[in-house]
Design a protein around this motif. Structure first.
Motif, PDB file in Angstrom:
ATOM      1  N   GLU A   1     -69.079 -85.776  43.331  1.00 15.72           N
ATOM      2  CA  GLU A   1     -68.026 -84.841  42.731  1.00 15.72           C
ATOM      3  C   GLU A   1     -66.084 -84.266  43.613  1.00 15.72           C
ATOM      4  N   GLY A   2     -66.272 -84.636  44.512  1.00 13.72           N
ATOM      5  CA  GLY A   2     -65.335 -84.054  45.954  1.00 13.72           C
ATOM      6  C   GLY A   2     -64.616 -85.591  46.063  1.00 13.72           C
ATOM      7  N   ALA A   3     -65.235 -85.920  46.991  1.00 13.18           N
ATOM      8  CA  ALA A   3     -64.161 -87.108  48.072  1.00 13.18           C
ATOM      9  C   ALA A   3     -64.080 -88.208  47.213  1.00 13.18           C
ATOM     10  N   VAL A   4     -64.737 -88.718  46.491  1.00 12.42           N
ATOM     11  CA  VAL A   4     -65.466 -89.990  45.945  1.00 12.42           C
ATOM     12  C   VAL A   4     -64.603 -90.201  45.092  1.00 12.42           C
ATOM     13  N   PRO A   5     -64.177 -89.550  44.328  1.00  9.73           N
ATOM     14  CA  PRO A   5     -62.976 -89.223  43.158  1.00  9.73           C
ATOM     15  C   PRO A   5     -61.707 -89.959  43.975  1.00  9.73           C
ATOM     16  N   ARG A   6     -60.815 -88.993  45.004  1.00 11.53           N
ATOM     17  CA  ARG A   6     -59.888 -89.198  45.642  1.00 11.53           C
ATOM     18  C   ARG A   6     -59.956 -90.407  46.103  1.00 11.53           C
ATOM     19  N   ILE A   7     -61.541 -91.310  46.823  1.00 12.55           N
ATOM     20  CA  ILE A   7     -60.905 -92.491  47.346  1.00 12.55           C
ATOM     21  C   ILE A   7     -60.901 -93.255  46.729  1.00 12.55           C
ATOM     22  N   MET A   8     -61.715 -93.735  45.320  1.00 12.34           N
ATOM     23  CA  MET A   8     -61.244 -94.287  43.916  1.00 12.34           C
ATOM     24  C   MET A   8     -60.145 -94.501  43.483  1.00 12.34           C
TER      25      MET A   8
ATOM     26  N   LEU B   1     -64.559 -98.980  53.619  1.00 13.65           N
ATOM     27  CA  LEU B   1     -64.533 -98.192  54.516  1.00 13.65           C
ATOM     28  C   LEU B   1     -63.372 -97.387  54.997  1.00 13.65           C
ATOM     29  N   ALA B   2     -62.843 -98.777  55.471  1.00 14.56           N
ATOM     30  CA  ALA B   2     -60.728 -98.054  56.314  1.00 14.56           C
ATOM     31  C   ALA B   2     -60.344 -97.349  54.547  1.00 14.56           C
ATOM     32  N   ILE B   3     -60.190 -97.359  53.794  1.00 14.43           N
ATOM     33  CA  ILE B   3     -60.024 -96.593  53.286  1.00 14.43           C
ATOM     34  C   ILE B   3     -60.838 -95.294  52.695  1.00 14.43           C
ATOM     35  N   ILE B   4     -61.450 -94.758  53.147  1.00 16.89           N
ATOM     36  CA  ILE B   4     -62.821 -94.190  52.961  1.00 16.89           C
ATOM     37  C   ILE B   4     -62.124 -93.400  54.466  1.00 16.89           C
ATOM     38  N   ARG B   5     -61.606 -93.626  55.730  1.00 20.02           N
ATOM     39  CA  ARG B   5     -61.447 -93.306  57.075  1.00 20.02           C
ATOM     40  C   ARG B   5     -59.890 -92.391  56.367  1.00 20.02           C
ATOM     41  N   GLU B   6     -59.149 -93.063  55.864  1.00 18.65           N
ATOM     42  CA  GLU B   6     -58.110 -92.607  55.695  1.00 18.65           C
ATOM     43  C   GLU B   6     -57.467 -91.853  54.668  1.00 18.65           C
ATOM     44  N   THR B   7     -58.847 -92.052  53.638  1.00 22.96           N
ATOM     45  CA  THR B   7     -58.309 -90.469  52.301  1.00 22.96           C
ATOM     46  C   THR B   7     -59.167 -89.536  53.056  1.00 22.96           C
ATOM     47  N   ILE B   8     -59.778 -89.884  53.527  1.00 22.98           N
ATOM     48  CA  ILE B   8     -61.101 -88.530  53.687  1.00 22.98           C
ATOM     49  C   ILE B   8     -60.441 -87.230  54.831  1.00 22.98           C
ATOM     50  N   GLY B   9     -59.795 -88.413  56.002  1.00 22.65           N
ATOM     51  CA  GLY B   9     -59.169 -87.883  56.855  1.00 22.65           C
ATOM     52  C   GLY B   9     -57.808 -86.650  55.989  1.00 22.65           C
TER      53      GLY B   9
ATOM     54  N   THR C   1     -58.419 -71.017  51.872  1.00 13.87           N
ATOM     55  CA  THR C   1     -58.474 -69.621  52.436  1.00 13.87           C
ATOM     56  C   THR C   1     -58.247 -70.542  53.878  1.00 13.87           C
ATOM     57  N   GLU C   2     -58.977 -70.977  54.262  1.00 12.98           N
ATOM     58  CA  GLU C   2     -59.668 -71.599  55.119  1.00 12.98           C
ATOM     59  C   GLU C   2     -60.056 -73.305  55.546  1.00 12.98           C
ATOM     60  N   ARG C   3     -59.508 -73.612  57.046  1.00  8.34           N
ATOM     61  CA  ARG C   3     -59.454 -74.853  57.048  1.00  8.34           C
ATOM     62  C   ARG C   3     -61.213 -75.159  57.106  1.00  8.34           C
ATOM     63  N   PHE C   4     -62.016 -76.235  56.193  1.00  6.79           N
ATOM     64  CA  PHE C   4     -63.440 -76.717  56.230  1.00  6.79           C
ATOM     65  C   PHE C   4     -63.695 -78.322  56.824  1.00  6.79           C
ATOM     66  N   GLY C   5     -62.523 -79.285  57.236  1.00  9.83           N
ATOM     67  CA  GLY C   5     -62.740 -80.347  57.569  1.00  9.83           C
ATOM     68  C   GLY C   5     -62.737 -80.547  58.615  1.00  9.83           C
ATOM     69  N   THR C   6     -62.688 -82.075  59.413  1.00  5.13           N
ATOM     70  CA  THR C   6     -62.957 -81.951  60.750  1.00  5.13           C
ATOM     71  C   THR C   6     -62.016 -83.831  61.230  1.00  5.13           C
ATOM     72  N   ALA C   7     -62.128 -83.176  62.022  1.00  7.49           N
ATOM     73  CA  ALA C   7     -61.803 -84.825  62.884  1.00  7.49           C
ATOM     74  C   ALA C   7     -62.509 -85.920  63.140  1.00  7.49           C
ATOM     75  N   ALA C   8     -62.449 -87.301  62.311  1.00  7.49           N
ATOM     76  CA  ALA C   8     -63.054 -88.422  62.446  1.00  7.49           C
ATOM     77  C   ALA C   8     -64.157 -89.005  63.288  1.00  7.49           C
ATOM     78  N   GLY C   9     -65.164 -88.673  63.797  1.00  6.68           N
ATOM     79  CA  GLY C   9     -66.073 -88.983  64.738  1.00  6.68           C
ATOM     80  C   GLY C   9     -67.509 -89.805  64.257  1.00  6.68           C
ATOM     81  N   GLU C  10     -67.856 -90.576  65.726  1.00  8.84           N
ATOM     82  CA  GLU C  10     -68.974 -90.765  64.811  1.00  8.84           C
ATOM     83  C   GLU C  10     -70.213 -90.480  65.915  1.00  8.84           C
TER      84      GLU C  10
END
Length: 328
Positions: free
Chosen positions: A112-119, A297-305, A318-327
């Motif tokens: 419902e969240g990230a995947v529609p943007r990725i698609m 996978l490359a699109i996922i990394r870029e889109t979510i970022g 109202t607030e940031r809840f994303g984080t930088a990518a990391g493994e």
């Protein structure tokens, strides 16, 4: 130990027979699926078990079930068949010059969240790329990933009970927040307290969902376990209830990123003790990804970022809840 010379004796149709029998749980069902006579399939199974030197299936009144050794055979069979299907796809991609196809698993919140943007990004950049989405829970998707039926899983990164050989990349967080329509009276308060939250009915996920049980623990921790509530297993229904009433929803705020972007919903400024809720992508570390999966996978990394970083749609509640990518 006696060699079985499986590389010489096994054929693709034999592997398909194992998979069909295990999937259908009966020789009759497998024979129908394979379009072969049941006696023929029975003889093939007997020959196969002689080759392996043990029983792959136990017979019972309602059909057959895998033996412990048969589980090992079936797991490898599924991986081999998945690689053959991938080879077929790679050849199609090579001969046609297209981007190919890939199957991806998605957990409910990510769906419902990230995947529609990725698609959307994938369709925009690679219109000939074919993506098949499989939605399910972690315990349903990881066996498909292990078998090679899907190549990637997107969503919440729950820790494994035991080492499983998968690689887990953390790309964002799925923190749990209270959310309300943008013009809700609660946003007129200087500071929101538990007593303020208690004035409004809550919309919660159903208890049958892992997320619903997690939220119940959070509400008990902050002192709202007896609060009046509605339960919804539908993000669309939750959205409508919040937009058209004074109800508050408590859920992973990534689910409402588009509402934040449109300015129709906001995160209630109240600290929810949801802890670290890593989300991202899971894939098999020991098996090279197909070219199509590498593209996704490359699109996922870029889109979510982009959507989880500063200024992204996911940060506008109202607030940031994303984080930088990391493994992990």
């Amino acid at each position: 130990m006696k060699r079985r010379y499986l590389e010489q004796k096994l054929k693709v149709r034999t592997l398909r027979a194992i998979d069909a029998i295990a999937t259908h749980g009966s020789l009759l069902g497998a024979a129908k699926a394979l379009n072969v006579a049941q006696p023929t399939l029975t003889r093939s199974l007997q020959e196969l078990e002689e080759t392996f030197g043990f029983r792959i299936f136990d017979r019972h009144a309602r059909g057959v079930r895998l033996t412990p050794a048969g589980e090992v055979v079936w797991n490898s069979t599924r991986r081999i068949l998945a690689e053959i299907r991938r080879l077929d796809g790679d050849l199609d991609r090579f001969l046609s010059g297209t981007a190919g196809s890939v199957a991806i698993g998605t957990l409910p919140v990510a769906a419902e969240g990230a995947v529609p943007r990725i698609m959307a990004d994938a369709r925009s950049r690679h219109p000939d790329l074919q993506i098949r989405l499989v939605q399910g829970r972690t315990e349903e998707l990881l066996p498909l990933l292990a078998a090679g039926d899907i190549e990637l899983v997107v969503g919440r990164l729950y820790g494994p009970d035991a080492p499983d050989g998968f690689r887990r990349e953390t790309h964002y967080q799925e923190p749990i927040s209270f959310v309300a329509r943008a013009d809700h009276p609660i946003f007129r308060l200087e500071a929101v307290t538990v007593a303020d939250l208690a004035r409004y009915k809550l919309v919660l996920p159903t208890l049958s969902q892992r997320l619903g049980r997690e939220i119940e623990h959070i509400l008990a921790e902050i002192g709202l376990s007896g609060q009046a509530r509605l339960r919804s297993g539908s993000t669309g229904l939750t959205r409508d209830l919040v937009h058209h009433s004074d109800s508050l929803a408590i859920l992973p705020s990534t689910l409402m990123s588009e509402d934040f972007e449109r300015g129709t919903m906001r995160i209630v400024p109240f600290p929810v003790p949801s802890g670290q809720r890593d989300a991202g992508v899971i894939y098999r570390g020991e098996v090279p990804l197909s070219p199509a999966a590498e593209i996704v996978l490359a699109i996922i990394r870029e889109t979510i970022g982009r959507i989880a970083g500063p200024g992204g749609a996911a940060t506008r509640g109202t607030e940031r809840f994303g984080t930088a990518a990391g493994e992990l």
